[in-house]
Design an enzyme around this catalytic site. Structure first.
Site, short mmCIF file in Angstrom:
data_model
loop_
_atom_site.label_atom_id
_atom_site.label_comp_id
_atom_site.label_asym_id
_atom_site.label_seq_id
_atom_site.Cartn_x
_atom_site.Cartn_y
_atom_site.Cartn_z
N ASP A 180 -1.06 15.55 15.18
CA ASP A 180 -0.04 16.39 15.80
C ASP A 180 -0.67 17.63 16.41
OD1 ASP A 180 1.99 14.67 14.95
OD2 ASP A 180 2.11 15.66 12.99
N HIS A 207 3.75 -1.03 3.85
CA HIS A 207 3.10 0.26 3.55
C HIS A 207 4.20 1.28 3.29
CE1 HIS A 207 -0.04 3.29 3.61
NE2 HIS A 207 0.67 4.03 4.45
N GLU A 246 1.30 5.59 0.79
CA GLU A 246 0.79 6.83 1.37
C GLU A 246 1.22 8.01 0.52
OE1 GLU A 246 0.63 7.54 5.69
OE2 GLU A 246 2.00 9.22 5.30
N SER A 298 0.87 -1.18 0.00
CA SER A 298 0.00 0.00 0.00
C SER A 298 0.90 1.22 0.00
CB SER A 298 -0.94 0.00 1.21
OG SER A 298 -0.22 -0.16 2.42
N PHE A 342 13.41 14.18 9.56
CA PHE A 342 12.10 13.62 9.85
C PHE A 342 12.19 12.58 10.95
CE2 PHE A 342 8.23 11.30 7.81
CZ PHE A 342 7.40 11.82 8.80
N HIS A 386 -6.92 9.86 5.98
CA HIS A 386 -6.56 10.15 7.35
C HIS A 386 -7.63 11.02 7.99
CE1 HIS A 386 -1.98 9.26 7.43
NE2 HIS A 386 -2.60 8.46 6.56
#
Length: 288
Positions: free
Chosen positions: A101, A259, A9, A7, A210, A69
């Site tokens: 967040d 993913h 994102e 999958s 990140f 999301h």
């Protein structure tokens, strides 16, 4: 050994140029027959409307499942559930439910006065509708706000107990990180799927930053490898080889699904999938 299910994102575009990049990414990756595309929220819910638009259009144009999301940030319970209903009405019946967040650069999360206080409340409300397959986040390394890994695993178990169907992990750099986490979750009584999140490293400096923000440990050897590769102009070759090796090690240990966090850059993810023996199955039509 069979190829893993996959999958991808993506994040919603903020400009016309970014929109074309997203659709190019979808056109490149959709023929690999992913289980779904997930579409992120920006920090603090900053792309809520863009996420809805991108999820609807990607679902309509690709014909593939899209997981949108949905977070608790800066919205009442009624507003959040109205968004969920809008997804259901548009045929988007998969949701990645997250606390989200903190809004506006705050150091800690503060619930909306009329909103969901945490991800478990959100998951329970979505599950009660009976309309969605629900995925949630998991942290194979310590969550930035957690005091210990045991607490993180107990929280993940609560997410499953209130209605989550599957978890997707934060990215990591060594297979053992995920495998230890998977074993610990099983020991805690978690028996639902936990899919490892994979970050193909398009840019090492950005990926490293990140990782520091989200609590992913950067091994010293990885820093050394990329320092040398960047000097020798072999960054992409190294990134592809390392990502393919990580995925292969996970599959060898019984992982059945992966993913990929694509960052809307298809090439490296596509190359890693090819290295895993995943070849095009379908053709995406009418993407524009």
């Amino acid at each position: 050994m069979p190829s893993p299910a996959i999958s991808f994102e993506v994040f919603p575009p903020r400009s016309v140029g970014a929109a074309f990049t997203l659709w190019d990414t979808a056109q490149t990756l959709a023929p690999l027959a992913p289980r779904f595309f997930s579409v992120t929220y920006g920090a603090g819910g900053s792309t809520r409307d863009l996420t809805q638009d991108a999820a609807h259009v990607l679902h309509r144009t690709s014909g593939l499942p899209v997981a949108a999301h949905l977070t608790c940030v800066d919205a009442s319970k009624a507003e959040t559930m109205a968004i969920a209903q809008g997804y259901a009405d548009a045929g988007v019946t998969e949701i990645v439910a997250l606390r989200g967040d903190p809004a506006d650069g705050a150091k800690s999360f503060t619930p909306h006065p009329d909103g969901f206080k945490d991800s478990c409340e959100l998951i329970a409300a979505i599950a009660e509708t009976g309309k969605f397959n629900i995925r949630v986040g998991a942290y194979p390394e310590l969550h930035p706000e957690a005091t210990c890994q045991r607490t993180s695993i107990e929280w993940l178990k609560r997410k499953f107990d209130v209605g989550a169907d599957e978890a997707i992990t934060q990215f990591f750099f060594e297979a053992e990180t995920f495998l230890r986490f998977r074993d610990a979750c099983a020991a805690a009584g978690i028996d639902k799927p936990i899919t490892p999140g994979i970050l193909p490293i398009v840019n090492w400096k950005s990926a490293r930053g990140f990782a520091q923000r989200c609590g992913a440990i950067v091994p010293a050897w990885l820093d050394q490898c990329f320092d040398a590769a960047i000097r020798d102009d072999r960054h992409d070759l190294l990134a592809t080889a390392l990502c393919a090796e990580l995925c292969s090690d996970l599959v060898d240990e019984g992982v059945e699904a992966l993913h990929f966090y694509t960052l809307n850059r298809a090439e490296l993810t596509r190359d890693v999938c090819r290295a895993l023996g995943i070849t095009p199955q379908t053709t995406l039509q009418d993407v524009a």
